[in-house]
Scaffold this active site. Structure first.
Site, mmCIF file in Angstrom:
data_model
loop_
_atom_site.group_PDB
_atom_site.id
_atom_site.type_symbol
_atom_site.label_atom_id
_atom_site.label_comp_id
_atom_site.label_asym_id
_atom_site.label_seq_id
_atom_site.Cartn_x
_atom_site.Cartn_y
_atom_site.Cartn_z
ATOM 1 N N ALA A 70 -5.381 -7.847 -5.529
ATOM 2 C CA ALA A 70 -4.535 -7.580 -4.292
ATOM 3 C C ALA A 70 -3.340 -6.964 -4.607
ATOM 4 C CB ALA A 70 -4.566 -8.612 -3.337
ATOM 5 N N CYS A 125 -8.957 0.965 0.403
ATOM 6 C CA CYS A 125 -8.503 -0.434 0.030
ATOM 7 C C CYS A 125 -8.835 -1.248 1.016
ATOM 8 C CB CYS A 125 -6.895 -0.152 -0.182
ATOM 9 S SG CYS A 125 -6.259 -1.605 -0.927
HETATM 10 O O1 RRO Z 1 -3.717 -1.182 -4.675
HETATM 11 C C1 RRO Z 1 -4.561 -2.168 -4.429
HETATM 12 O O2 RRO Z 1 -4.584 -3.365 -4.203
HETATM 13 C C2 RRO Z 1 -5.975 -1.572 -4.428
HETATM 14 C C3 RRO Z 1 -6.132 -0.488 -3.862
HETATM 15 BR BR1 RRO Z 1 -5.116 0.789 -3.432
HETATM 16 C C4 RRO Z 1 -7.822 -0.010 -3.706
HETATM 17 O O3 RRO Z 1 -8.043 0.940 -3.264
HETATM 18 N N1 RRO Z 1 -8.842 -0.896 -4.004
HETATM 19 C C5 RRO Z 1 -8.198 -2.253 -4.482
HETATM 20 O O4 RRO Z 1 -9.095 -2.868 -4.844
HETATM 21 N N2 RRO Z 1 -6.902 -2.561 -4.672
#
Ligand code: RRO
Length: 299
Positions: A70, A125
């Site tokens: 995360a 995300c």
């Molecule tokens: O930055 C994150 O926490 C994150 C992103 Br942008 C995403 O697209 N997928 C994910 O599991 N983490």
């Protein structure tokens, strides 16, 4: 040796094995290194309109068969990242900018202001308020965001879809209606880990996204369902760590694949996968294109 070059979603790649968004996409130097190590294309960490610190730590934890993260979309803003994209480009592979926003207008603003070989819209995300799957689980929003970016961008537009939905095909069809050049499937699965001594969630954010080996069968199923119904290419991502995984995803319908969590093995993973893929095609007397959706044609 069989040719591995492929035209996918408006880009020509020297091979179909790309670096996925997130891992190693935070600097131009690491993106360049992935390209020089043999990646057919590289994707940046997701970029927004303004700098973001991301979620409090811990932001990543290793769990059975994968990683739970995360991160919370940490990034310096798209304006601050343009120089890194120029550095990444010197690696000789197309550089795809992953971008996120809280509305179609924000996505379009970034696509207008940033120069990249393609855009990958992060509508998936799983753990960021007002972003990612909070927009991307609604087909009408997926269509609106895609349409707005298509109108603003002078580069191909790919849409990265969430598996955290009852029907990923509905989302893929919405991206296609919006004019997407390809869909990318899948982002991480919403997940959680708890420390049993303290009784506390391990991640600073509590909830996170699961990636790696554990999610590969889910990714294969999503790719297969999308390939059955969409006209545009599907790019597969989720648990690819070996050439066998890449072959399986292509047989499910992927035109190319992306490697994320398996980068823990090091940059050599690109040559390992492309080498294995070449030898497999040679042994089976197949062209790369014949692999795509083989399972759909044989079921
Ligand atoms: O930055 C994150 O926490 C994150 C992103 Br942008 C995403 O697209 N997928 C994910 O599991 N983490």
């Amino acid at each position: 040796m069989p040719s591995l070059s492929v035209d996918v979603g408006g880009l020509r790649l020297k091979n179909p094995v790309m670096l996925a968004a997130g891992i190693l996409g935070t600097t131009g130097a690491s993106l360049r290194r992935a390209a020089l190590a043999g990646a057919g294309g590289v994707v940046t960490k997701s970029l927004g309109t303004s700098p973001r610190e991301g979620h409090p730590g811990p932001t990543v934890v290793q769990v059975e068969c994968g990683l739970l993260n995360a991160m919370g979309l940490p990034n310096p803003s798209y304006r601050e990242f343009q120089e890194e994209i120029e550095i990444a480009r010197t690696g000789g592979a197309p550089v795809v900018a992953s971008i996120f926003g809280s509305s179609p207008e924000e996505f379009a603003q970034i696509a207008r202001g940033l120069k990249a070989d393609a855009f990958e819209l992060n509508l998936s995300c799983p753990h960021a308020e007002n972003y990612g799957s909070e927009l991307g689980r609604f087909p009408a929003m997926v269509e609106a965001v895609t349409g707005a970016v298509k109108a603003a961008a002078d580069a191909p537009v790919w849409v990265k879809l969430t598996p955290n939905t009852a029907d990923i095909v509905e989302l893929g069809l919405a991206a296609q209606r919006g004019g997407a050049d390809a869909v990318v499937a899948i982002n991480t699965l919403k997940a959680m880990a708890i420390d049993i001594e303290s009784g506390c969630p391990i991640l600073g954010n509590g909830l996170g996204g699961l990636s790696g080996q554990a999610i590969k069968p889910v990714a294969v199923r999503c790719i297969y369902e999308l390939a059955m119904r969409l006209e545009i290419p599907v790019i597969g991502v989720g648990g690819v760590g070996s050439w066998e995984d890449a072959v399986e995803m292509m047989m499910a319908g992927a035109s190319a694949v992306q490697v994320g969590t398996a980068m823990l093995k090091g940059y050599g993973v690109f040559e390992e996968i492309t080498g294995g893929l070449s030898r497999f095609l040679e042994r089976k007397s197949l062209e790369l294109e014949e692999l795509r959706f083989m399972a759909g044609r044989r079921s």
